[in-house]
Design a protein around this motif. Structure first.
Motif, PDB file in Angstrom:
ATOM      1  N   ALA A  25       0.837  -1.209   0.000  1.00 49.98           N
ATOM      2  CA  ALA A  25       0.000   0.000   0.000  1.00 49.98           C
ATOM      3  C   ALA A  25       0.864   1.249   0.000  1.00 49.98           C
ATOM      4  CB  ALA A  25      -0.928   0.006   1.215  1.00 49.98           C
ATOM      5  N   CYS A  26       1.967   1.208   0.763  1.00 50.10           N
ATOM      6  CA  CYS A  26       2.855   2.369   0.854  1.00 50.10           C
ATOM      7  C   CYS A  26       3.540   2.655  -0.476  1.00 50.10           C
ATOM      8  CB  CYS A  26       3.886   2.160   1.954  1.00 50.10           C
ATOM      9  SG  CYS A  26       3.159   1.983   3.601  1.00 50.10           S
ATOM     10  N   LYS A  28       2.456   2.011  -3.414  1.00 51.56           N
ATOM     11  CA  LYS A  28       1.491   2.524  -4.383  1.00 51.56           C
ATOM     12  C   LYS A  28       1.189   3.999  -4.122  1.00 51.56           C
ATOM     13  CE  LYS A  28      -0.965  -1.761  -5.523  1.00 51.56           C
ATOM     14  NZ  LYS A  28      -2.269  -2.480  -5.433  1.00 51.56           N
ATOM     15  N   LYS A  29       1.373   4.416  -2.877  1.00 54.47           N
ATOM     16  CA  LYS A  29       1.089   5.804  -2.490  1.00 54.47           C
ATOM     17  C   LYS A  29       2.344   6.422  -1.876  1.00 54.47           C
ATOM     18  CE  LYS A  29      -3.861   5.088  -1.616  1.00 54.47           C
ATOM     19  NZ  LYS A  29      -4.955   5.259  -0.612  1.00 54.47           N
ATOM     20  N   LYS A  30       3.374   6.548  -2.683  1.00 49.63           N
ATOM     21  CA  LYS A  30       4.660   7.030  -2.158  1.00 49.63           C
ATOM     22  C   LYS A  30       4.561   8.462  -1.646  1.00 49.63           C
ATOM     23  CE  LYS A  30       7.504   4.008  -5.026  1.00 49.63           C
ATOM     24  NZ  LYS A  30       8.565   3.912  -6.044  1.00 49.63           N
ATOM     25  N   LYS A  31       3.898   9.311  -2.409  1.00 47.37           N
ATOM     26  CA  LYS A  31       3.767  10.708  -2.008  1.00 47.37           C
ATOM     27  C   LYS A  31       2.971  10.834  -0.706  1.00 47.37           C
ATOM     28  CE  LYS A  31       2.019  15.072  -3.919  1.00 47.37           C
ATOM     29  NZ  LYS A  31       1.343  15.674  -5.088  1.00 47.37           N
ATOM     30  N   GLU A  32       1.858  10.075  -0.623  1.00 47.56           N
ATOM     31  CA  GLU A  32       1.023  10.117   0.572  1.00 47.56           C
ATOM     32  C   GLU A  32       1.765   9.557   1.786  1.00 47.56           C
ATOM     33  OE1 GLU A  32       0.223   9.048  -2.350  1.00 47.56           O
ATOM     34  OE2 GLU A  32      -1.794   9.653  -2.971  1.00 47.56           O
ATOM     35  N   THR A  33       2.516   8.471   1.572  1.00 47.44           N
ATOM     36  CA  THR A  33       3.284   7.867   2.663  1.00 47.44           C
ATOM     37  C   THR A  33       4.335   8.845   3.184  1.00 47.44           C
ATOM     38  OG1 THR A  33       2.991   5.705   1.624  1.00 47.44           O
ATOM     39  CG2 THR A  33       4.660   5.864   3.345  1.00 47.44           C
ATOM     40  N   ILE A  59      -0.278  16.729  -0.368  1.00 46.81           N
ATOM     41  CA  ILE A  59      -0.334  15.323  -0.795  1.00 46.81           C
ATOM     42  C   ILE A  59      -1.686  14.972  -1.405  1.00 46.81           C
ATOM     43  CG2 ILE A  59       1.417  14.573   0.851  1.00 46.81           C
ATOM     44  CD1 ILE A  59      -0.768  13.596   2.691  1.00 46.81           C
ATOM     45  N   MET A  61      -4.896  14.862  -0.275  1.00 47.69           N
ATOM     46  CA  MET A  61      -5.725  13.898   0.464  1.00 47.69           C
ATOM     47  C   MET A  61      -6.760  14.649   1.283  1.00 47.69           C
ATOM     48  SD  MET A  61      -3.072  10.997   1.922  1.00 47.69           S
ATOM     49  CE  MET A  61      -4.286   9.732   2.247  1.00 47.69           C
ATOM     50  N   THR A  65      -9.588  10.490   4.424  1.00 47.00           N
ATOM     51  CA  THR A  65      -8.676   9.568   3.747  1.00 47.00           C
ATOM     52  C   THR A  65      -7.333   9.525   4.461  1.00 47.00           C
ATOM     53  OG1 THR A  65      -9.742  10.170   1.669  1.00 47.00           O
ATOM     54  CG2 THR A  65      -7.695   8.949   1.519  1.00 47.00           C
ATOM     55  N   PHE A  69      -5.608   6.253   6.055  1.00 49.04           N
ATOM     56  CA  PHE A  69      -4.298   5.818   5.558  1.00 49.04           C
ATOM     57  C   PHE A  69      -3.283   5.745   6.696  1.00 49.04           C
ATOM     58  CE2 PHE A  69      -0.233   6.604   3.202  1.00 49.04           C
ATOM     59  CZ  PHE A  69      -0.235   5.413   2.482  1.00 49.04           C
TER      60      PHE A  69
END
Length: 872
Positions: A25-26, A28-33, A59, A61, A65, A69
């Motif tokens: 999951a991380c 796939k969402k590098k920017k969010e992580t 980010i 979001m 969300t 996350f």
């Protein structure tokens, strides 16, 4: 904006997350992580150099969300600290309140202002500008005068004050009735005015507006809000805010730039949510598809007589609960009634003076503490709530004494009525009911909130009361006040659970002295509550009087309770016991342990169903270890939590039985249960003032203390199994509660509703109407007695299953809105197998539905035929 130290540590956190089990999951969402890592580290290092909204924008979001996350990212228990958890909890609560208030605000403005006012109104006074002025002024006022971010009721009362202020400044041509007429009729300095022009209003300050209360009266009536309370907020908090902020009306409305500048300073100082973005319906503040908050949901209606078009919003629910409480207490007085005075006079030592003095003393203490928590301008609001609590206190005390008189046939309650702890507990419980009624989602609150949070156990600190002493009054309080709402009963039951799971086990609690005395009765072989009683129903006749004054079973008296005269012997007087007589058993301790065992098993059973349902033989072993620890190693509970012992017992048995169950899996399942706090497994006491994760606690403390006992379960002669506790229904009955039929069906059984009135004279919401009396319509093809007998048999079986299974932390029916973790431990969303009865019952339902539809079509056709023949 991020410092170098935050960036470095955040990168290390990012790398560890990428290498962890949940890396998919991380990645796939590098920017969010990366954004989440910066957030976590900045809070831990106290180097937050950005606002929460700025981070969300960076980010891309939304609030909901992001919270979801963050939960997914915490794959290991040490990724997100309890400090971060606390910050997130505060942000969630603030978001919940702002979300609910903004939607209420939008709807309310739609009822006040015309969508297209007449052409004489300038473009500067458009509805958009009005909304912007209103909302930002409210945000500024809330931030300046209110210290508690998540107090929905006080925030809404403050919002009404802002509405009042702006309505008075608005040209009548913009307003709908009844506001238009009220504004036109407002007088200044005793003379009636014509509709105001901008130039006439330019010098009107808050001081000139403070005498006009007509608009506030209309607003309070429209929103079922208590007029006296809103007036109090208006004069003691809102008017001083306007004057201190230098807000003066100019050109019809306050200068929006001035308000914006002040709010911007406040927002940058708090570094949290930019609530101005609600005006633009900004995507970062919109709820996710799966709601992340409680407040954005519309509660289910329980009153069949309510009009369908009245939305049950969080604000309306809160106002209704408050109005119901005030109606209950309208007939009560601030002083003891004549009946109470009679009981006081019958005492050997008249307690009247000490009771009045205690009530007055706590009035000053509560007012001071409330102001410290909420804001100095809110002291009078605190005093008003305390007075409501005093009324409830006298009302419940009178009800308790009447019941005791009927039970014991005595009128001299001198010992009870002169007991300081009893009165303090009863008064604290009454005030807690008032606070919880005004609070939002009281039963959902946890201990991770800010220090100023008014939710339980805040009241214990105010009254300097031990949790174990407060616990003794809860059950009797509920039974003595039949008008308590279902929500308040659930809240008090939740308080009782909080006490049993942790609060009563804190150092300094009288519970440990009682256990020690119990152990000394017969030496170490004695136990607080024999295991032989576990599988017996939890039935007792003990009242608060028994538990406070005589929690001692006298060998010559029955358990129904001793006389409460001045000659009763409380536990606090052991010197009266002859030296030849052994210390007597504590009733309060015995009953407490019975309830703790019941709560402990319910929680274990719920967690077990989610983790080890394919190993049913392990449950009695885990329960035996769990129960043994509570009984014989009770010191492990000191300053710890019941669930910590539960999870360690589960892990220990699985370890010794070679069942692969890692602590991370246990914790992941535990996090999903209701009423749980992440601090329970992230911050466990290891030794004095040293805390660590539950894994460290298991290795260094739990395993060391119980190693010999745990290893016995691997031998061919394991310890004798503890009986499974008898699971009754909740002792607190809810007359209006629909009961869910197990097996995964959306079928509920509701008790027959009959019309009745509360003693105070207002109608119960359960009053039946001709419409609600027609409960079922069944076609002839289904109406055979055999089929009805089958349904009855199935419902009876379901009732038995309901008694044998329950949700964690409560025996009451599961709230209808919750889909996961139902009574049978099934996850309704994952297609789990249901009980065999389901398919048969669904067939019956399908047959009923088909028959009813066919009958309706037939009636429709008959009606059409009749109409056709008449036309001919």
């Amino acid at each position: 904006k991020v410092s170098e130290s935050v960036r470095e540590k955040a990168w290390k956190t990012y790398e560890s997350l990428s290498a962890a089990d949940g890396a998919l999951a991380c990645n796939k969402k590098k920017k969010e992580t990366w954004g989440v890592c910066i957030f976590i580290v900045a809070i831990d290092l106290d180097e937050v150099t950005f606002t929460f909204t700025e981070l969300l924008k960076s980010i891309n979001m939304s609030v909901c969300t992001f919270f979801q996350f963050l939960k997914e990212v915490d794959v290991n228990m040490d990724t997100v600290s309890t400090k971060v958890d606390s910050t997130v909890s505060r942000l969630k609560k603030k978001y919940d309140v702002l979300f609910a208030l903004y939607h209420k605000f939008e709807r309310t403005c739609g009822l006040i202002y015309l969508e297209q006012p007449s052409s004489e109104i300038s473009a500067e006074l458009s509805s958009v500008l009005v909304l912007k002025n209103y909302w930002i002024t409210f945000l500024l006022a809330k931030g300046k005068v209110l210290q508690v971010d998540d107090d929905l009721v006080i925030s809404f009362q403050l919002l009404l004050c802002v509405l009042d202020y702006f309505i008075k400044l608005s040209p009548p041509a913009m307003l709908k009735e009844p506001y238009k007429s009220s504004v036109s009729a407002v007088t200044v300095n005793g003379s009636a005015r014509t509709p105001r022009r901008g130039q006439n209003r330019s010098s009107r300050t808050a001081k000139q507006l403070d005498t006009d209360t007509k608009i506030i009266e209309i607003l309070c009536k429209e929103h079922d809000c208590n007029l006296d309370e809103v007036k109090n907020v208006y004069f003691t908090s809102f008017i001083p805010f306007l004057n201190s902020a230098g807000i003066v009306a100019s050109n019809g409305l306050p200068e929006v730039e001035v308000i914006l500048k002040q709010y911007d300073e406040l927002y940058l100082k708090n570094k949290d949510i930019d609530a101005r973005l609600f005006l633009n319906h900004d995507e970062t503040l919109q709820p996710a598809v799966t709601a992340c908050s409680q407040l954005e949901r519309t509660p289910l209606k329980t009153n069949p007589d309510e009009e369908i078009n009245i939305p049950q919003t969080p604000v309306r629910v809160a106002m209704n609960n408050i109005q119901q409480l005030i109606m209950i207490l309208n007939s009560a007085t601030d002083k003891p009634s004549d009946t109470l005075i009679m009981y006081f006079n019958n005492c050997t030592v008249n307690p009247k003076d000490s009771i009045l003095k205690r009530v007055e003393s706590f009035d000053h203490i509560f007012k001071k503490k409330f102001a410290e928590a909420v804001g100095q301008g809110w002291a009078e609001i605190g005093s008003q709530r305390y007075k409501l609590g005093v009324r409830l206190y006298y009302r419940v005390m009178e009800s308790m004494l009447k019941s005791e008189e009927e039970r014991l046939s005595v009128q001299n309650f001198s010992k009870l009525l002169n007991d300081n702890i009893f009165h303090t507990s009863l008064l604290a419980c009454a005030v807690e009911v008032v606070l919880a009624t005004y609070g939002r989602n009281a039963s959902q609150s946890d201990s991770s909130g800010a220090e100023t949070d008014l939710s339980f156990p805040w009241i214990l600190n105010v009254f300097d009361l031990k949790a174990f002493d407060f616990y003794k009054v809860i059950e009797s309080f509920i039974k003595a006040e039949p008008s308590l709402t279902r929500e308040m009963i659930k809240h008090l039951e939740h308080c009782e659970h909080r006490i049993m799971e942790s609060l009563a086990w804190q150092s300094g609690s009288p519970l440990f002295d009682l256990i020690k005395q119990s152990k000394e009765r017969e030496g170490q072989t004695d136990q607080p509550e024999p295991t032989s009683t576990l599988n017996m129903p939890l039935q007792h006749n003990h009242t608060a009087a028994d538990l406070y004054l005589s929690p001692v079973k006298s060998p010559k008296k029955k358990a129904s309770g001793p006389p409460l005269s001045a000659t009763s012997t409380p536990d606090a007087q052991p010197a009266v016991i002859p030296q030849t007589q052994k210390p007597q058993k504590s009733t309060s301790l015995s009953l407490f342990y019975k309830k703790v065992y019941l709560l402990a098993y319910r929680r274990l059973h719920t967690l077990f169903l989610h983790l080890l349902s394919e190993h049913p033989d392990l449950e009695p072993l885990i329960w035996t270890l769990f129960q043994h620890t509570l009984q014989n190693e009770y010191e492990l509970m000191r300053d710890r939590h019941l669930d910590q012992i539960m999870m360690c017992s589960m892990y220990g048995i699985c370890k010794v039985k070679n069942v692969d169950l890692r602590f991370k899996i246990i914790v992941s399942a535990y996090k999903e249960l209701c009423n749980t706090n992440q601090e329970t497994f992230k911050r466990v006491l290891i030794r004095e003032e040293q805390y660590d994760s539950i894994i460290v606690f298991y290795n260094l403390v739990f395993m060391q203390r119980l190693k010999t006992n745990i290893l016995q379960y691997a031998s061919s002669r394991p310890p004798t199994l503890s009986p499974i506790p008898h699971i009754p229904r909740s002792p607190y009955q809810f007359s209006n509660s629909p009961r869910r039929v197990p097996a995964g069906n959306n079928i509920y059984i509701s008790p027959l509703k009959s019309p009745y009135k509360f003693s105070d004279g207002f109608q119960s919401p359960t009053k039946m109407t001709p419409r609600s009396r027609i409960l079922v319509s069944i076609g002839e093809s289904f109406g055979t007695s055999e089929k009805f007998q089958k349904i009855n048999q199935m419902l009876c079986n379901s009732e038995g299953q309901l008694k044998r299974s329950a949700e964690v932390g409560a025996a009451a029916p599961k709230p209808l809105k919750r889909l996961r973790f139902d009574i049978e431990g099934q996850d309704e969303a994952d297609g789990s197998k249901h009980l065999p009865q389901e398919s048969k019952f669904q067939q019956k339902l399908a047959e009923m539905t088909s028959t009813r539809t066919r009958m309706q079509k037939q009636k429709l056709n008959d009606g059409n035929d009749t109409s056709a023949s008449e036309e001919k």
